[in-house]
Motif scaffolding. Structure first.
Motif, PDB file in Angstrom:
ATOM      1  N   THR A  43      21.470  -1.302 -72.686  1.00 25.35           N
ATOM      2  CA  THR A  43      21.602  -1.918 -74.004  1.00 25.35           C
ATOM      3  C   THR A  43      20.910  -3.285 -73.981  1.00 25.35           C
ATOM      4  N   PRO A  44      20.622  -3.872 -75.156  1.00 25.45           N
ATOM      5  CA  PRO A  44      20.079  -5.235 -75.161  1.00 25.45           C
ATOM      6  C   PRO A  44      20.963  -6.226 -74.440  1.00 25.45           C
ATOM      7  N   THR A  45      22.268  -6.098 -74.592  1.00 26.08           N
ATOM      8  CA  THR A  45      23.190  -6.997 -73.888  1.00 26.08           C
ATOM      9  C   THR A  45      23.005  -6.890 -72.386  1.00 26.08           C
ATOM     10  N   GLU A  46      22.908  -5.658 -71.873  1.00 23.67           N
ATOM     11  CA  GLU A  46      22.753  -5.459 -70.435  1.00 23.67           C
ATOM     12  C   GLU A  46      21.404  -5.962 -69.955  1.00 23.67           C
ATOM     13  N   ALA A  47      20.356  -5.698 -70.727  1.00 17.54           N
ATOM     14  CA  ALA A  47      19.030  -6.199 -70.351  1.00 17.54           C
ATOM     15  C   ALA A  47      19.033  -7.719 -70.303  1.00 17.54           C
ATOM     16  N   GLY A  48      19.705  -8.341 -71.266  1.00 18.79           N
ATOM     17  CA  GLY A  48      19.809  -9.800 -71.249  1.00 18.79           C
ATOM     18  C   GLY A  48      20.552 -10.316 -70.036  1.00 18.79           C
ATOM     19  N   GLN A  49      21.582  -9.610 -69.623  1.00 25.96           N
ATOM     20  CA  GLN A  49      22.333 -10.024 -68.430  1.00 25.96           C
ATOM     21  C   GLN A  49      21.450  -9.982 -67.178  1.00 25.96           C
ATOM     22  N   LEU A  50      20.514  -9.036 -67.130  1.00 24.57           N
ATOM     23  CA  LEU A  50      19.607  -8.972 -65.987  1.00 24.57           C
ATOM     24  C   LEU A  50      18.588 -10.111 -65.999  1.00 24.57           C
ATOM     25  N   GLN A  51      18.472 -10.804 -67.134  1.00 20.67           N
ATOM     26  CA  GLN A  51      17.658 -12.012 -67.228  1.00 20.67           C
ATOM     27  C   GLN A  51      18.510 -13.276 -67.079  1.00 20.67           C
ATOM     28  N   GLY A  52      19.798 -13.088 -66.825  1.00 24.85           N
ATOM     29  CA  GLY A  52      20.679 -14.234 -66.588  1.00 24.85           C
ATOM     30  C   GLY A  52      21.416 -14.740 -67.801  1.00 24.85           C
ATOM     31  N   PHE A  53      21.248 -14.091 -68.962  1.00 28.16           N
ATOM     32  CA  PHE A  53      21.966 -14.504 -70.162  1.00 28.16           C
ATOM     33  C   PHE A  53      23.408 -13.996 -70.107  1.00 28.16           C
ATOM     34  N   PRO A  54      24.326 -14.708 -70.761  1.00 30.83           N
ATOM     35  CA  PRO A  54      25.708 -14.228 -70.789  1.00 30.83           C
ATOM     36  C   PRO A  54      25.847 -12.956 -71.606  1.00 30.83           C
ATOM     37  N   ALA A  55      26.919 -12.209 -71.346  1.00 33.51           N
ATOM     38  CA  ALA A  55      27.120 -10.923 -72.023  1.00 33.51           C
ATOM     39  C   ALA A  55      27.307 -11.084 -73.522  1.00 33.51           C
ATOM     40  N   ASP A  56      27.758 -12.253 -73.962  1.00 33.36           N
ATOM     41  CA  ASP A  56      27.993 -12.456 -75.400  1.00 33.36           C
ATOM     42  C   ASP A  56      26.830 -13.163 -76.086  1.00 33.36           C
ATOM     43  N   TYR A  57      25.646 -13.187 -75.455  1.00 31.36           N
ATOM     44  CA  TYR A  57      24.517 -13.856 -76.092  1.00 31.36           C
ATOM     45  C   TYR A  57      24.172 -13.121 -77.381  1.00 31.36           C
ATOM     46  N   PRO A  58      23.987 -13.842 -78.488  1.00 32.81           N
ATOM     47  CA  PRO A  58      23.866 -13.194 -79.806  1.00 32.81           C
ATOM     48  C   PRO A  58      22.452 -12.729 -80.140  1.00 32.81           C
ATOM     49  N   TRP A  59      21.961 -11.724 -79.449  1.00 31.04           N
ATOM     50  CA  TRP A  59      20.620 -11.212 -79.733  1.00 31.04           C
ATOM     51  C   TRP A  59      20.540 -10.776 -81.194  1.00 31.04           C
ATOM     52  N   SER A  60      19.514 -11.242 -81.894  1.00 27.76           N
ATOM     53  CA  SER A  60      19.407 -11.024 -83.333  1.00 27.76           C
ATOM     54  C   SER A  60      17.971 -10.693 -83.708  1.00 27.76           C
ATOM     55  N   GLY A  61      17.772 -10.338 -84.999  1.00 26.81           N
ATOM     56  CA  GLY A  61      16.435 -10.012 -85.466  1.00 26.81           C
ATOM     57  C   GLY A  61      15.976  -8.674 -84.915  1.00 26.81           C
ATOM     58  N   GLY A  62      14.671  -8.477 -84.872  1.00 27.19           N
ATOM     59  CA  GLY A  62      14.109  -7.230 -84.381  1.00 27.19           C
ATOM     60  C   GLY A  62      13.392  -7.411 -83.051  1.00 27.19           C
ATOM     61  N   ASP A  63      12.908  -6.297 -82.504  1.00 28.72           N
ATOM     62  CA  ASP A  63      12.151  -6.293 -81.251  1.00 28.72           C
ATOM     63  C   ASP A  63      12.881  -7.058 -80.154  1.00 28.72           C
ATOM     64  N   ILE A  64      14.173  -6.771 -80.008  1.00 25.60           N
ATOM     65  CA  ILE A  64      15.005  -7.520 -79.068  1.00 25.60           C
ATOM     66  C   ILE A  64      14.560  -7.283 -77.630  1.00 25.60           C
ATOM     67  N   ALA A  65      14.137  -6.079 -77.302  1.00 25.44           N
ATOM     68  CA  ALA A  65      13.679  -5.815 -75.933  1.00 25.44           C
ATOM     69  C   ALA A  65      12.518  -6.736 -75.570  1.00 25.44           C
TER      70      ALA A  65
END
Length: 317
Positions: free
Chosen positions: A274-296
């Motif tokens: 998921t985008p949340t999991e991909a963000g965690q692999l970049q060091g972002f917290p699990a609750d980072y508010p990914w928004s808009g489009g083309d999140i990957a």
């Protein structure tokens, strides 16, 4: 609190790292989707084109950071920027000498964006930056080395090199060309805090003074055991597909991360990251508010947070 200006700020990887080190600031970002993420995350943002601004627009900033677009230089791209590395280095030297650079010389206008941090650093030098942090794909190292020559002539101490992100607590084996410069004190690259990942070498082995590298499973504990099957760099040949288990760090996270297949220990297909999991692999917290489009793509373009923190720490302390 120290103030920074973040060029090509992306969704906030450098800023999250900077904030962890007590460095506040503003980011300039042109992509509307990425700006949506930044706003949702509460990051101060100027939605615009870096080339249309300069140091005098952000007079309080004493730290400059940048991660210019890498599409034309990265091995994942078509390579027009890589083919023009000598021209980029020549342009850096011309800028350092105060000469005009015709940016139309480059086949792709995105290539010229790698020159923007230098413009900000030297165009109006009396504004000054106490510290500069730059990061890009490893192929950009010759450009940062050319930057270093120019910055030293302006009185900076400068260090450059290629760092491995897993050695700074990122659960991913990404490599980045970096530059750290400071006006006061000696510039040094940050010392690794974690061991380097080596295929087949257990996590607990290696330098006892360093922490073990961090695995995907440790970052995504709710997933259970899994294997990632990557098609990066295989030319579509299934025999060349890379595999890593959840007990290893991730491959480099790119904008194509949603294409990675995941299977369980019995080979059964699992839901993709998921985008949340991909963000965690970049060091972002699990609750980072990914928004808009083309999140990957937003996630793939980000500077890993823990690496950012290490670079900012090296530049400002």
């Amino acid at each position: 609190m120290i103030d920074a200006i973040h060029l090509f700020a992306g969704p906030g990887g450098l800023e999250c790292g900077a904030l962890a080190e007590g460095v506040d600031g503003t980011g300039i970002e042109w992509d509307a989707h990425t700006v949506a993420t930044r706003v949702a995350a509460g990051l101060a943002t100027t939605h615009g084109d870096v080339t249309q601004y300069g140091p005098r627009d952000f007079p309080r900033a004493t730290v400059l950071t940048a991660g210019p677009p890498c599409q034309t230089i990265s091995i994942a791209g078509k390579g027009s920027g890589r083919a023009e590395l000598d021209q980029i280095v020549t342009a850096v030297k011309l800028m350092g000498a105060g000469d005009h650079v015709d940016k139309s010389m480059f086949a792709d206008p995105r290539t010229a964006l790698i020159l923007e941090p230098l413009r900000w650093a030297i165009e109006d030098f009396e504004c000054g930056y106490n510290a500069i942090v730059l990061e890009q794909v490893p192929q950009a190292l010759p450009v940062w080395e050319a930057y270093a020559e120019v910055l030293r002539s302006e009185g900076y101490s400068v260090a450059t090199g290629v760092l491995r992100t897993e050695q700074y607590g990122v659960p991913q084996t990404r490599r980045r060309a970096v530059l750290v410069a400071r006006l006061v004190g000696e510039a040094k690259l940050p010392e690794p805090t974690h061991r380097a990942y080596r295929k087949g070498v257990p996590q607990h082995e290696g330098d006892p003074q360093l922490k073990p590298w961090i695995s995907m499973g440790e970052s995504l504990p709710d997933r259970g055991p899994f294997t990632v099957i990557s098609n990066y760099g295989t030319g579509g040949d299934p025999k060349n597909r890379g595999r890593r288990t959840s007990s290893e760090p991730a491959f480099t996270v790119t904008g194509k991360i949603s294409r990675l297949r995941l299977v369980d220990p019995d080979g059964r297909e699992l839901p993709r990251l998921t985008p949340t999991e991909a963000g965690q692999l970049q060091g972002f917290p699990a609750d980072y508010p990914w928004s808009g489009g083309d999140i990957a793509q937003q996630i793939g373009n980000a500077c890993p947070v823990q690496l950012a923190a290490a670079l900012i720490r090296a530049a400002t302390r």
